[in-house]
Scaffold this motif. Structure first.
Motif, PDB file in Angstrom:
ATOM      1  N   PHE A 101      22.864   9.974 -13.982  1.00 37.62           N
ATOM      2  CA  PHE A 101      23.955  10.922 -13.717  1.00 37.62           C
ATOM      3  C   PHE A 101      23.399  12.338 -13.651  1.00 37.62           C
ATOM      4  N   TRP A 102      22.557  12.693 -14.628  1.00 41.51           N
ATOM      5  CA  TRP A 102      21.991  14.045 -14.667  1.00 41.51           C
ATOM      6  C   TRP A 102      20.952  14.223 -13.560  1.00 41.51           C
ATOM      7  N   GLU A 103      20.220  13.166 -13.240  1.00 43.75           N
ATOM      8  CA  GLU A 103      19.235  13.274 -12.158  1.00 43.75           C
ATOM      9  C   GLU A 103      19.899  13.579 -10.834  1.00 43.75           C
ATOM     10  N   LEU A 147      32.700  16.370 -22.050  1.00 36.31           N
ATOM     11  CA  LEU A 147      31.688  15.633 -21.296  1.00 36.31           C
ATOM     12  C   LEU A 147      31.668  14.158 -21.700  1.00 36.31           C
ATOM     13  N   HIS A 148      31.655  13.910 -23.010  1.00 35.94           N
ATOM     14  CA  HIS A 148      31.632  12.534 -23.518  1.00 35.94           C
ATOM     15  C   HIS A 148      32.870  11.772 -23.071  1.00 35.94           C
ATOM     16  N   SER A 149      34.029  12.411 -23.192  1.00 38.19           N
ATOM     17  CA  SER A 149      35.280  11.749 -22.830  1.00 38.19           C
ATOM     18  C   SER A 149      35.326  11.446 -21.336  1.00 38.19           C
ATOM     19  N   GLY A 150      34.893  12.389 -20.504  1.00 36.31           N
ATOM     20  CA  GLY A 150      34.892  12.157 -19.060  1.00 36.31           C
ATOM     21  C   GLY A 150      33.988  11.012 -18.653  1.00 36.31           C
ATOM     22  N   LEU A 151      32.808  10.941 -19.251  1.00 35.31           N
ATOM     23  CA  LEU A 151      31.880   9.855 -18.933  1.00 35.31           C
ATOM     24  C   LEU A 151      32.403   8.508 -19.426  1.00 35.31           C
ATOM     25  N   ARG A 177      32.156   8.939  -8.452  1.00 35.41           N
ATOM     26  CA  ARG A 177      31.673   9.163  -7.084  1.00 35.41           C
ATOM     27  C   ARG A 177      30.257   8.642  -6.916  1.00 35.41           C
ATOM     28  N   GLN A 178      29.422   8.933  -7.929  1.00 37.64           N
ATOM     29  CA  GLN A 178      28.041   8.453  -7.857  1.00 37.64           C
ATOM     30  C   GLN A 178      27.975   6.931  -7.857  1.00 37.64           C
TER      31      GLN A 178
END
Length: 386
Positions: free
Chosen positions: A378-380, A353-357, A27-28
């Motif tokens: 992403f975190w920002e 988290l790793h797999s999704g990214l 989405r981002q």
């Protein structure tokens, strides 16, 4: 096809941590994304159950910020006031002699006071999520898109999440997407993908079938509020208790200790995989819960034998016993499709988290439509969400 068909760039099947992380990253980047979830809420096994007027975490126990990505997630969630330190020590109960010993951790474990599903709710705040919608079939079409046939799993109107708002509408029964992310346990993914008309290929399916899970029986027990003081006087003030070398129990958690001001004590019990397999086909799980409570008393915790109420669930795919060796399992034939989840490694939430990214990066490479910014962005963006 139904006139209630919608088209997206990407359809993500499964609203667990891996699926939501992938969907938010895409989405981002600028893709149109829909998340399809068979349950009535997000978070997958990072879930919270409302029971007896209380909340209890029946799946994932807490957040362990030992990995790089989980550290970032905890940092963002802490800034948003969603998680708080829970405990910095896991205790171990030896079933052979009943001895309890501490195992301090280098940093605190974290948990949301409102329940572990707050993690998924946060990740889904800007996503379009269709709840109570199971993906029944997945078919490649002649116009180079995947056609996803859906089935309603709820009894009433279907909750629809968009940008953190839940409204009751009649969601479509079909979806088309240029790419699909399958972020559900591997055995469930096999069921969805194994028919010959999908053209997945024997090698891809062989890898998917190689993943194996261990089951777990989870029991939530609520005790009278009048016993809170008695429980607080325990000789060892544990909150998370791993049970070693026992055929019945694997873990006991003082769940209400995550929620300041909670009066009735709430304890969650997790069984061993071997014990859970004995009840794989059982229609009534109450005897299993009774056995776990009785066993707890035998191990030196008699105050936990007789709760005021309890609720029991069987998690068929609780812990990945034989994981896939890479962050994702992907194929571009016949169309872009990637499988992701905490079964692509052994670190559970960190792995998810790793797999999704990685799934989001793989999808982006197929289209080469948007440049992939550094992961820090992403975190920002997450941290900036109001």
């Amino acid at each position: 096809m139904s006139d209630r068909l919608l088209e997206f760039d990407v359809a993500v099947i499964g609203a667990g941590i891996a699926g939501l992380t992938c969907a938010e990253r895409l989405r981002q980047l600028g893709y149109t994304v829909v998340v399809l979830e068979k349950s009535r809420g997000v978070s997958g096994r990072v879930t919270t159950r409302r029971f007896y007027g209380l909340r209890a975490d029946r799946g994932a126990r807490c957040l362990d910020p030992s990995g790089t990505l989980s550290q970032q997630l905890v940092r963002v969630l802490s800034q948003q006031g969603i998680v708080e330190p829970w405990t910095d020590t896991v205790y171990r109960l030896q079933a052979s002699d009943g001895q309890i010993s501490p195992q301090p951790h280098w940093c605190p474990y974290y948990a949301p006071p409102t329940g572990m599903n707050a993690v998924g709710k946060f990740l889904s705040r800007h996503l379009e999520v269709w709840l109570n919608r199971r993906a029944e079939s997945l078919t490649p079409t002649g116009d180079r898109t995947w056609h996803v046939q859906l089935k309603a799993t709820g009894e009433e109107a279907n909750p629809f999440l968009t940008q953190g708002r839940q409204v009751e509408i009649s969601t479509p029964e079909e979806v088309t997407a240029k790419a699909v992310v399958v972020a559900i346990p591997a055995p469930q993914a096999v069921t969805l993908l194994e028919s010959p008309d999908k053209g997945m290929g024997d090698r891809f399916l062989h890898h998917l079938r190689s993943v194996q899970f261990d089951p777990c029986i989870s029991t939530i027990a609520v005790y009278p509020a009048s016993r809170q003081a008695q429980f607080a006087q325990r000789p060892v003030q544990w909150r998370s208790l791993v049970v070693s070398q026992d055929p019945y129990l694997s873990w006991i958690g003082w769940d209400s200790s995550k929620r300041p001001g909670s009066s009735p004590p709430v304890v969650v019990f997790h069984s061993t995989p071997a014990f859970a397999r004995e009840y794989w086909s059982a229609k009534d799980l109450e005897p299993a819960a009774r056995q776990l409570l009785d066993r707890t008393a035998e191990l030196g915790l008699p105050e936990l034998r007789d709760p005021e109420a309890f609720q029991v669930d069987l998690w068929r795919y609780a812990f990945c016993q034989r994981p896939w060796i890479k962050p994702v399992l992907s194929t571009a034939q016949p169309l872009p499709l990637v499988c992701a989840g905490d079964w692509c490694g052994t670190a559970q939430i960190e792995t998810a988290l790793h797999s999704g990214l990685e799934a989001a990066s793989w999808v982006n490479r197929q289209f080469e439509q948007f440049p992939l910014p550094p992961l820090a962005s992403f975190w920002e963006v997450l941290a900036a969400v109001p």
